[in-house]
Each structure stands twice: as C-alpha cells, then as structure tokens.
Scaffold this active site. Structure first.
Site, PDB file in Angstrom:
ATOM      1  N   LYS A 206       1.237  -0.700   0.206  1.00  0.00           N
ATOM      2  CA  LYS A 206       0.034  -0.123   0.363  1.00  0.00           C
ATOM      3  C   LYS A 206       1.074   1.179   0.132  1.00  0.00           C
ATOM      4  O   LYS A 206       0.527   2.138  -0.719  1.00  0.00           O
ATOM      5  CB  LYS A 206      -0.674  -0.191   1.620  1.00  0.00           C
ATOM      6  CG  LYS A 206      -1.785   1.580   1.423  1.00  0.00           C
ATOM      7  CD  LYS A 206      -2.850   0.677   2.437  1.00  0.00           C
ATOM      8  CE  LYS A 206      -3.496   1.600   2.436  1.00  0.00           C
ATOM      9  NZ  LYS A 206      -4.679   1.939   4.147  1.00  0.00           N
ATOM     10  N   GLU A 212      11.208  -4.137   4.075  1.00  0.00           N
ATOM     11  CA  GLU A 212      10.832  -6.081   4.043  1.00  0.00           C
ATOM     12  C   GLU A 212      10.156  -6.581   2.414  1.00  0.00           C
ATOM     13  O   GLU A 212      11.219  -6.352   1.452  1.00  0.00           O
ATOM     14  CB  GLU A 212      10.008  -7.080   4.417  1.00  0.00           C
ATOM     15  CG  GLU A 212      10.280  -6.359   5.936  1.00  0.00           C
ATOM     16  CD  GLU A 212       9.840  -5.593   6.960  1.00  0.00           C
ATOM     17  OE1 GLU A 212       9.117  -4.525   6.181  1.00  0.00           O
ATOM     18  OE2 GLU A 212       9.178  -5.817   8.443  1.00  0.00           O
ATOM     19  N   GLY A 267      -4.750  -2.445   5.628  1.00  0.00           N
ATOM     20  CA  GLY A 267      -3.715  -3.554   4.942  1.00  0.00           C
ATOM     21  C   GLY A 267      -4.104  -4.779   5.077  1.00  0.00           C
ATOM     22  O   GLY A 267      -4.659  -5.268   4.562  1.00  0.00           O
ATOM     23  N   GLU A 353      -3.714  -6.836  15.454  1.00  0.00           N
ATOM     24  CA  GLU A 353      -3.841  -5.029  14.455  1.00  0.00           C
ATOM     25  C   GLU A 353      -4.480  -4.353  14.458  1.00  0.00           C
ATOM     26  O   GLU A 353      -4.591  -2.933  15.338  1.00  0.00           O
ATOM     27  CB  GLU A 353      -3.255  -5.690  13.763  1.00  0.00           C
ATOM     28  CG  GLU A 353      -1.726  -4.263  12.795  1.00  0.00           C
ATOM     29  CD  GLU A 353      -1.341  -4.342  11.646  1.00  0.00           C
ATOM     30  OE1 GLU A 353       0.263  -4.753  11.087  1.00  0.00           O
ATOM     31  OE2 GLU A 353      -1.896  -4.070  10.169  1.00  0.00           O
ATOM     32  N   HIS A 384      -2.968 -33.351  18.872  1.00  0.00           N
ATOM     33  CA  HIS A 384      -1.743 -33.709  19.181  1.00  0.00           C
ATOM     34  C   HIS A 384      -0.560 -33.121  19.648  1.00  0.00           C
ATOM     35  O   HIS A 384       0.639 -33.094  19.599  1.00  0.00           O
ATOM     36  CB  HIS A 384      -1.290 -35.045  17.894  1.00  0.00           C
ATOM     37  CG  HIS A 384      -2.428 -36.097  17.882  1.00  0.00           C
ATOM     38  ND1 HIS A 384      -2.473 -36.510  18.632  1.00  0.00           N
ATOM     39  CD2 HIS A 384      -3.141 -35.526  16.650  1.00  0.00           C
ATOM     40  CE1 HIS A 384      -3.517 -37.824  17.100  1.00  0.00           C
ATOM     41  NE2 HIS A 384      -4.583 -37.271  17.388  1.00  0.00           N
ATOM     42  N   LYS A 512       9.652  -0.552  13.609  1.00  0.00           N
ATOM     43  CA  LYS A 512      11.040  -0.058  12.054  1.00  0.00           C
ATOM     44  C   LYS A 512      11.388   0.803  12.297  1.00  0.00           C
ATOM     45  O   LYS A 512      11.745   1.088  11.377  1.00  0.00           O
ATOM     46  CB  LYS A 512       9.149  -0.061  11.490  1.00  0.00           C
ATOM     47  CG  LYS A 512       8.087  -0.643  11.377  1.00  0.00           C
ATOM     48  CD  LYS A 512       6.699  -0.210   9.917  1.00  0.00           C
ATOM     49  CE  LYS A 512       5.804  -0.881   9.922  1.00  0.00           C
ATOM     50  NZ  LYS A 512       4.781  -0.664   8.744  1.00  0.00           N
TER      51      LYS A 512
HETATM   52  O1  F6P Z   1       2.367  -4.353  10.046  1.00  0.00           O
HETATM   53  C1  F6P Z   1       1.743  -2.794   9.588  1.00  0.00           C
HETATM   54  C2  F6P Z   1       1.346  -2.980   8.111  1.00  0.00           C
HETATM   55  O2  F6P Z   1       1.226  -1.524   8.159  1.00  0.00           O
HETATM   56  C3  F6P Z   1       0.152  -4.147   8.343  1.00  0.00           C
HETATM   57  O3  F6P Z   1      -1.036  -2.976   8.704  1.00  0.00           O
HETATM   58  C4  F6P Z   1      -0.030  -3.481   6.293  1.00  0.00           C
HETATM   59  O4  F6P Z   1      -0.163  -4.764   6.046  1.00  0.00           O
HETATM   60  C5  F6P Z   1       1.959  -4.083   6.225  1.00  0.00           C
HETATM   61  O5  F6P Z   1       2.367  -3.145   6.935  1.00  0.00           O
HETATM   62  C6  F6P Z   1       2.171  -3.893   5.275  1.00  0.00           C
HETATM   63  O6  F6P Z   1       2.034  -2.674   4.858  1.00  0.00           O
HETATM   64  P1  F6P Z   1       1.918  -2.004   2.878  1.00  0.00           P
HETATM   65  O7  F6P Z   1       1.462  -2.762   2.321  1.00  0.00           O
HETATM   66  O8  F6P Z   1       2.228  -0.751   2.674  1.00  0.00           O
HETATM   67  O9  F6P Z   1       3.753  -2.715   1.873  1.00  0.00           O
END
Ligand code: F6P
Length: 550
Positions: A206, A212, A267, A353, A384, A512
């Site tokens: 988004k 990452e 998200g 969240e 189990h 972060k």
């Molecule tokens: O983990 C936090 C978050 O902001 C989530 O709400 C979101 O789904 C995820 O990171 C990924 O964010 P983006 O789609 O902006 O990469």
C-alpha cells in the site's frame, strides 16, 4: 461520549458476574429448553452455534443493551456510508465497498468510490484473463507460468491464506508463490524454482515504503535484470498494487501495470482489492467474484439484520462476555480443515492489529481488557500438540471451531472422521469429566479403590470451557468470503464497544523506526545510544561476524 464502563448495561453485566462465575455449562444445558435451537443461527449457509458459552437471557439482554449504549448501529452505518471513522488518520474504512456487488453509490468526501472500484476490477479481470490464457507473455515471448507476490502483513497474509484455502478450486494453470519476510532463504528458494522469462512479480505494498517488501522487490528486480540484461523486461514481469503511484513508478513499474489501492482500505482488510490478484490469477476471476459475493452477503446481513439475529454482533458479544466473565486473554481458532491452516494467522493480524489498543477514541487509557491474543492451528494437528493445555491447563481459552458439512476434497470417510473430532472436542471442553465419572470408568476397568484415588485426579477434566462452532456447507469461494467478513465485522463491533480505534496501527511504527537505526549500525561504524542489552546484542553480532584468527 459515554464510556463503556460507565454505561448502564456494563454495570448490569458486572452485577451478574459473581453468579455466573459459579455456573457450569453442564448445568445450563440441563435446564429446560434446547440451547442449540435458542443459541444458534444460520447466515448464508454458515451455521454459528454459540450455545456452548455461558450465555443466558439476562446476559444477552445486557450485552445487546451494551451495543445500544455504545451506539453500535450508528457506528456500523457510519462505516458503510464512508464516514471518516478512522479518526487518527482521518480516513474512511471501506473494504465493504470493494465487494459491494449491489454497486449502489458509496460516497467518500462527496465522491462516489464505486466507479473507481469497478474500473480496477475490470483491469484486474483483463490481467487475470491475459495471464491465465497465455496472452500476457514474458520478454522472450513465452507465457507466464509463475506468479510471485512480494508483500508483507496485509499485503501477504490474505492472498496467501485464500489461495491455500481454495486450492481445490484451482486448475493449477499458474503457480503462485509468496515472499514476505527478509530472510534471504525465502526469496532464494522461490527464485531457484522459477524461470525469469515466465514469471510475473506482483509488488504488493500500500505504501510502497515497507522495507521488507522493498528489499525483496529490489532483489527480484536485480535477479530479473541479470538474467535478461534489458530494462524493458521489467514491463513484462513486474506489476504493482499500491496507493503510492510515484514510488511504484520510480521503482520501474510501467504506469499501466500499477493497480490502485485507496487510502480507505486498511492493509489487513485489503485482499478484496487488487491485492487479491494472486487469488484471482490462481483461481480465475469468476471464483474471485464469488469470494466477493460471499463477503457482500455477510455485509448485508451485518448492516441490516437486527442486532439479536446478527452473527458478527453475537460473535463479538460472546467474546466480550468471555473476556469479562472468565478474564480470558486469548482466543484460539481451530479449523477442522487442513486448507484453512493459515486462517488463524490471517485473523490474528486482522484482530490483533485492529484491537490491540490501550487508549479509547479520545486518547484516554482504558481500564478494561481490549482485543485478546488470537492464535490457532489446524484443529486435527493441534489435538496432538496443545489440546492437553486447552482441556486441563490452568489458563482458560475460549475456542472457535470451524468445519464444513461437505468436504471440498471428498475421500472415503476422512471427512466424517475429521468432523467427529471437531464435535467431540467442543463437547469434551464443555462437559469435562467429573471425579464421579472418572472413578466409575476406572472401577469398570477393574481398578481397586487405592489405585483409583491415585490416578483419578489426573484424569478429571473440569470442563466448562466455552466454544463457538462455525459450520460451513462447504469450503468454497463464496463461503470463505462470508466467513472472513464475519470475523472482520466481529472485530469492528468489539472495537466500537471497547471504544477504541480499530483501524489504525501505530503500534507497529516504533519497532520499524528503530530497525532503521540499528541497520545503519550493523553495516557501518555508526553508533547510537542504546540500553545495555541492545548495545550488547549489536556488538556481539558485529564481533561474531568478524573473521577469526584461529
Ligand atoms: O504491519 C504493519 C503494516 O502496516 C500492516 O498494516 C500492513 O498490512 C503491512 O504493514 C504492509 O504494509 P504495506 O502494504 O504498506 O507494505
């Protein structure tokens, strides 16, 4: 604004607590009347049985009263009609518009969002058909065989969970892969299994800033460019789903390959948008639409059914009562369906969240429990592993069992075995096994009184452990859409009653930011101030990476 714990019905519920803390579920079931008939309902072919909870008429009266005290009906309407209910970010919350199959206008800031949603759906349909029919070709002219979704959190969990859950409905024309975390092993494994000429990468983010995802996207891009040697290849092999077009373009995504995500889609509620492309490519667009239709049916139910017959509202209220009565801090989700193995992880993000919050909407600390710890596993395997804890542990965990009447992959009597376990577990958790019953069983096995006295305490199950059972007709796109929407709305209702901001996630920002600072220290001589532990870990890590003399 009325505070939850100052409301009339909250006060009434508090008064009921001492009495119901003594009440065993067995006794409630022994009372006249059929609890299943009274405390179950069916919505769009999903049965919700909530009778195995410590719920009675007075309790329900006050729980429903609470929804009125806290203006739930107005809050629901505000969400569906595009009001800026995400107050801390000044945004609407409109994942429901993404699956608004009725297509009636939904206004945000005086603009109907439906035309833009329909345009994106059309673009998705086109892409899906091109990829699935082999008309979308790689730089070398060969059709796409593999789609790799690069995204994390809501840009990963939804598409990953749904493609896994609905594998039985895929024709396997296209393989889908998911890369989320930055462990190099993850992306290396996927890249080793695909061909650069026949892959379509979807960069799903988004914000288009998530570190990452960006790291993985750059690694994938370098890998592709190294294989093709031509920048133009990007156009054939990369698409993006984002609300940040400028950054997606700067990355090298062709403008016509960028799908829109709006700021009014959270998200964790986003796979109903183009974030769901891996699902639609894997299953075909008609199946994706069936998923949307199922969710829309649940949306309609949630919006228009009276509170007393409203499945998401009931599920939410039962959860709130369990946290009040039993001080339950966690909620386990146990699908008796191997395809739903990732469902608990998906709901974990959606719920934790959203409702892992410590202040109310006015920013005042709350002094009651908010969202519980959500966890879970495929039920059959869990039996189990950790069910011992559920049955005889000291911590009480309310349970959601999920199963289906018919299997989507029938095989002999496997399904009956599966579901018999599902039903048996909820019965065992509720009834337990009393001392008298244990002793009688051991006596019948020929054990003497001394041996019985020694062994019996270990075999006693206190029972009185609450659960809901959700039974689908069959796990298929429509029912899965409805099931997910049911949980989404449950989360929303609980957020309204707890008076918290369910649609922001400031709690993930701090870590972060700190990671950025630590990254600079791990890879350079930069040095920030840290506590002794963090300093020690950074120094240890750096020292351990130095070549050794010995
Ligand atoms: O983990 C936090 C978050 O902001 C989530 O709400 C979101 O789904 C995820 O990171 C990924 O964010 P983006 O789609 O902006 O990469």
């Amino acid at each position: 604004m009325l505070k939850l714990n100052q409301s009339y019905h909250w006060g009434q519920l508090q008064q009921l607590l001492p009495r119901y803390r003594q009440q065993h579920l067995r006794e409630l079931f022994a009372e006249p009347g059929n609890r299943f008939e009274r405390y179950s309902l069916e919505v769009d072919n999903i049965l919700l049985d909530y009778s195995k909870n410590c719920i009675t008429e007075p309790i329900l009266t006050h729980l429903f009263g609470l929804t009125r005290d806290m203006n739930l009906p107005a809050a629901v309407e505000a969400m569906f009609s595009g009001e800026l209910i995400n107050k801390t970010e000044q945004r609407a919350v409109l994942h429901t518009a993404l699956r608004n199959r009725s297509n009636v206008p939904v206004m945000v800031n005086q603009t109907d969002v439906m035309p833009a949603i329909n345009t994106e759906l059309q673009r998705m349909r086109l892409l899906v058909e091109q990829v699935r029919n082999g008309d979308w070709v790689g730089y070398s002219g060969k059709p796409i065989t593999d789609v790799v979704n690069i995204g994390i959190g809501g840009s990963n969990l939804g598409p990953r969970m749904v493609t896994e859950a609905l594998r039985a409905y895929a024709d396997d024309r296209i393989r889908v892969h998911f890369i989320s975390n930055v462990d190099g092993a993850d992306i290396s494994r996927v890249l080793a299994s695909i061909s650069p000429g026949q892959v379509l990468f979807i960069v799903a983010s988004k914000t288009f800033t998530t570190t990452e995802t960006m790291l993985n996207a750059h690694t994938a891009r370098n890998w592709l460019l190294a294989a093709t040697g031509e920048q133009i290849a990007l156009k054939h092999h990369f698409i993006a789903v984002s609300s940040n077009r400028p950054l997606a373009k700067a990355f090298g995504i062709a403008p016509e390959n960028i799908f829109t995500l709006w700021d009014w889609v959270g998200g964790r509620y986003s796979f109903w948008s183009a974030i769901g492309l891996p699902i639609a490519i894997y299953l075909g667009f008609a199946q994706f639409e069936a998923l949307l239709s199922g969710a829309h049916a649940m949306d309609q139910h949630f919006r228009y059914q009276p509170l007393e017959k409203n499945a998401p509202v009931i599920l939410a209220l039962v959860g709130i009562w369990n946290s009040l009565l039993l001080k339950a801090q966690s909620q386990v989700i146990l699908p008796y369906d191997a395809s739903l193995a990732s469902f608990p992880a998906y709901i974990q993000q959606a719920d934790m969240e959203s409702n892992g919050k410590h202040v109310d909407r006015q920013g005042q600390p709350v002094d009651y429990a908010t969202g519980p710890i959500i966890w879970g596993h495929s039920g059959m395997d869990g039996q189990h592993a950790f069910y011992q804890f559920l049955h005889q542990g000291k911590v009480l965990v309310p349970t959601d069992f999920i199963g289906s009447v018919a299997s989507s992959v029938p095989l002999g009597n496997h399904h009956e075995q599966l579901i018999s376990n599902c039903f048996a577990q909820s019965e065992a958790l509720m009834n337990g096994l009393s001392e008298v019953e244990v002793s009688a069983q051991l006596k019948a096995q020929g054990m003497d009184a001394t041996a019985i006295a020694k062994l019996a305490p270990h075999k006693i199950h206190a029972g009185n452990r609450p659960s809901n059972t959700l039974l689908l007709q069959r796990l298929e796109p429509r029912s899965l859409g409805a099931l997910i929407a049911l949980y989404e709305h449950k989360i929303m209702v609980q957020g309204v009653l707890w008076d918290i901001c369910s649609f922001d996630q400031w709690g993930v920002a701090l870590g972060k930011t700190l990671a950025q600072a630590i990254l600079a220290e791990l890879t350079s001589t930069t040095c920030h101030r840290h506590d002794d532990s963090t300093r020690g870990l950074i120094d240890y890590f750096k020292a351990a990476r130095q070549p050794r003399d010995d």
